[in-house]
Design a protein around this motif. Sequence first.
Motif, short mmCIF file in Angstrom:
data_model
loop_
_atom_site.label_atom_id
_atom_site.label_comp_id
_atom_site.label_asym_id
_atom_site.label_seq_id
_atom_site.Cartn_x
_atom_site.Cartn_y
_atom_site.Cartn_z
N LEU A 1 -4.74 15.46 -4.68
CA LEU A 1 -4.78 14.23 -3.72
C LEU A 1 -5.76 14.23 -2.64
CD1 LEU A 1 -0.96 13.62 -3.57
CD2 LEU A 1 -2.45 11.98 -4.85
N VAL B 1 0.74 -1.35 0.16
CA VAL B 1 0.12 0.02 -0.12
C VAL B 1 0.89 1.19 -0.07
CG1 VAL B 1 -1.63 1.36 1.47
CG2 VAL B 1 -1.98 -1.08 1.04
N ARG B 2 2.01 1.13 0.91
CA ARG B 2 2.91 2.46 0.91
C ARG B 2 3.62 2.67 -0.40
NH1 ARG B 2 6.78 2.49 5.81
NH2 ARG B 2 5.05 2.79 6.74
N TYR C 1 2.44 1.74 -3.47
CA TYR C 1 1.10 2.32 -4.31
C TYR C 1 0.85 3.92 -3.94
CZ TYR C 1 -3.14 2.76 -6.95
OH TYR C 1 -4.15 3.03 -7.73
N GLU C 2 0.76 4.22 -2.91
CA GLU C 2 0.65 5.42 -2.37
C GLU C 2 1.78 6.38 -2.69
OE1 GLU C 2 1.35 6.95 1.80
OE2 GLU C 2 -0.84 7.04 1.92
N ARG C 3 2.95 5.96 -2.62
CA ARG C 3 3.97 6.97 -3.24
C ARG C 3 4.15 7.05 -4.55
NH1 ARG C 3 8.84 9.12 -1.13
NH2 ARG C 3 9.35 10.52 -2.83
N LYS D 1 4.45 12.61 4.48
CA LYS D 1 4.61 11.47 3.51
C LYS D 1 5.72 11.17 2.43
CE LYS D 1 -0.29 10.41 3.48
NZ LYS D 1 -0.16 9.14 3.94
N ILE E 1 1.54 9.77 -5.33
CA ILE E 1 2.10 11.04 -4.92
C ILE E 1 3.10 11.66 -6.06
CG2 ILE E 1 3.54 12.38 -3.34
CD1 ILE E 1 2.47 10.52 -0.96
#
Length: 467
Positions: free
Chosen positions: A454, A429-430, A432-434, A464, A437
């Motif tokens: 976002l 998840v991290r 994919y989040e990065r 983040k 961003i």
Amino acid sequence: MNRGKIAPFRLDANPGGIDPAVLLELCHDEGFRQFCDVLNEAVIVFDEEKNVVALNKAAEKATGLHRSIACGYSAEALSARSRLGLKPLLAGNAVGHRSVMLRWRDEPGEIAASLHVLARSGLPSLRVALFQPPAAAGVRAKPDATQRLLRNDSLPLYQRRLEPLIEFGVRAFQSRRRILLLGETGVGKTTLVIQMHRQAIGADQPFVHVNCSSISESLFEAEMFGYERGAFTGALASGKPGFIEAASGGTLFLDEIGDMPPSQQAKLLKFLEDGCIQPVGGVRQKSVDVFVVCATNRDLAEDVRKRTFREDLYFRIAMIPLTVPPLREYRDELPGLIDTMIANLNLTRARRLVLSADCRRRMVEHSYPGNMRELIGIIGRLDLLADEVAGVEHLPPQMQGGGGGDQLSAPPGEAEEEAMEGHPLKQRVRAYERRLIDEALRAAPSKRQAARALGIDIASLLRKLQE
């Protein structure tokens, strides 16, 4: 080793009996280096050109410099990267013994060093410095190598691409010409300004770093210029000095200047023109002597054409625009840079970390869209996950599935999904989040607008980016 080889190294109040030529030869002897490493006292030896020719393990820990990096450089060149200021070791050419004080770079405190200047044919030829390392001297220990890397406040020696910028910037500092640093995020703009400040003004003078994109428009004036007692509801009873006043006598670094609210640009321009501030709620102006340096990853010239950034402010801050090149344009620098950072990391590790051949190859081939910030994060990750040998499995997920390149810029394809299989859900998840961003940052003209796209606030986005 032969005990007779150690004899010339005896150091006492009368150094005249030491043969500099013999000592210089010993510095290249592996047995002699091993002998020096068992000493509790830190030892640094300089040749007649004031370049480091030897330093033992105690000196490595005290300075934060690995011998493979430091040898061949002068104390002046190393001083900005060392935990201790080493320039006092170069002062004066009087033959004999004297005491000098070495100051910490980032905090109060000094260490007394014994300096022996040896002569050959009546001329100074060798310098030998000895001092007690921090733990023995009772000085508070410095941050470990990983913390120093993650803080990004030091400049590895192998970043040759940045050396000309530092030299030019120091001259600009000394002549009071304002600098505007341009470049992608993570290229090391903050590190550059810190090095310029230390070399031109001194580490003991104030250095205030302000991220203009992280201050809300409603609080910008109070934070920048300060406020008087009772200026507004919730104000401190004693008032509060602003960032500009806090940097008096030193350097004010305005990072992400392109994200400064348009309504506040005129107020900053007024300060740059007359050097005076008027705190919120105050009736008197204050004169503040501070050197202002600005930085941005935006094209400010284009913003001026679009009328989103004041033209008169642009010409005030951009007396000398300097573009910091991205790391990918100096790929030949990567092997030495990686080795330097691993060597510094090993200064504080119980077990020495080495890179497997495949891990090293992928690190060298990677394009580093996050520049130095990304490389520092990768080194910190290897320090955390690997015991002695760092393999491909210890690299970030986006570097495990291919042979380098900018996977962060690519959409999540099948190869990337396969590379993430087997990893914990939180890690996937991290990643994919990065990726989301990074896509938002490329599409938006500023971090503030990227955060808005976002659906998060600017403070959350900045947090983040540091994770």
